[in-house]
Design a protein around this motif. Structure first.
Motif, PDB file in Angstrom:
ATOM      1  N   VAL A   1      -8.737  11.327   5.327  1.00 58.12           N
ATOM      2  CA  VAL A   1      -8.751  12.786   5.392  1.00 58.12           C
ATOM      3  C   VAL A   1      -9.793  13.382   4.446  1.00 58.12           C
ATOM      4  N   ASN A  22     -13.244  15.073   8.254  1.00 53.73           N
ATOM      5  CA  ASN A  22     -13.098  15.552   9.628  1.00 53.73           C
ATOM      6  C   ASN A  22     -13.993  16.759   9.912  1.00 53.73           C
ATOM      7  N   ASN A  76      -1.500   6.079  10.688  1.00 54.04           N
ATOM      8  CA  ASN A  76      -0.996   6.611  11.953  1.00 54.04           C
ATOM      9  C   ASN A  76       0.021   5.704  12.619  1.00 54.04           C
ATOM     10  N   THR A  95      -6.492   7.291   9.346  1.00 52.71           N
ATOM     11  CA  THR A  95      -7.425   8.413   9.331  1.00 52.71           C
ATOM     12  C   THR A  95      -7.678   8.789   7.876  1.00 52.71           C
ATOM     13  N   TYR A 113     -12.068   1.375   8.867  1.00 52.26           N
ATOM     14  CA  TYR A 113     -11.317   2.585   9.201  1.00 52.26           C
ATOM     15  C   TYR A 113     -12.142   3.849   9.025  1.00 52.26           C
ATOM     16  N   ALA A 114     -13.132   3.800   8.151  1.00 55.98           N
ATOM     17  CA  ALA A 114     -14.007   4.958   7.936  1.00 55.98           C
ATOM     18  C   ALA A 114     -15.312   4.461   7.330  1.00 55.98           C
TER      19      ALA A 114
END
Length: 202
Positions: A66, A86, A116, A64, A189-190
């Motif tokens: 952030v 987020n 995670n 994740t 992942y992003a």
């Protein structure tokens, strides 16, 4: 900006000699491998890979992201440029309304992310910058390899310093940016978009 047109530019550079030869292992499985090898155990511990460390919910994303921060010693006291990935409203705003970056200053990108579960390797941050639909810059920075943090905390990675463009032409118009965090296997992942403009002052 056409997302499909960007795909080739957003692929990570190939790592010579790297080839995925087996199914990915969990952090717990890695922790149990070669337990008698002390130097390997120390290396695994530096990645947060230790027996008994919780790997969290393995059904969710491995990583994740952030925050993304643009840091510069030239920023006015108290001013920070931190994007919370987020916060959907914030991300929509910085895509539509360009942030202001001072021209000709030294800055660096700082990314905070949480692992995670599982082990991530060869993870990179890729940033593609366009102006009027034409690519003007591409940055690819290595995050590295990590396991879940023993305390469940996020990691922070500071990238190399860069200098923002300067001059009247650079200050005219705005720039659109596509950012991506991806690993050697092409797992994303992003992926997000934002925009900025250059000015004489912050």
């Amino acid at each position: 900006m056409s997302s499909n047109d960007d795909q080739d530019d957003l692929k990570p550079s190939a790592t010579p000699g790297y080839k995925l030869t087996s199914a990915p292992k969990t952090a717990e499985e890695f922790a149990k491998l070669d337990k008698e090898d002390e130097s390997l155990a120390r290396w695994k511990a530096s990645l947060g890979i230790m027996p008994g460390v919780s790997t969290g919910d393995t059904s969710g994303p491995k990583v994740t992201v952030v925050t993304l921060e643009l840091h510069s010693s030239t920023l006015p006291p108290g001013k920070k440029l931190v994007f919370n990935l987020n916060d959907a409203a914030m991300m929509a705003d910085i895509k539509k309304n360009p942030i202001t970056i001072k021209e000709g200053i030294i800055y660096n990108v700082r990314i905070t992310f949480k692992v995670n579960h599982s082990i991530i390797s060869g993870v990179r941050y890729i940033q593609l910058v366009k102006r009027a639909g034409i690519k003007v810059d591409k940055v690819e920075q290595m995050l590295g390899s990590y396991g879940p943090h023993p305390e469940g905390e996020p990691y922070t990675k500071n990238f190399e310093e860069e200098e923002s463009p300067s001059g009247m032409i650079a200050r005219s118009g705005s720039y659109s940016v596509r950012s991506r965090v991806v690993d050697d296997d092409g797992e994303v992942y992003a992926d997000w978009e934002w925009s900025f403009k250059l000015a004489k002052e912050w």
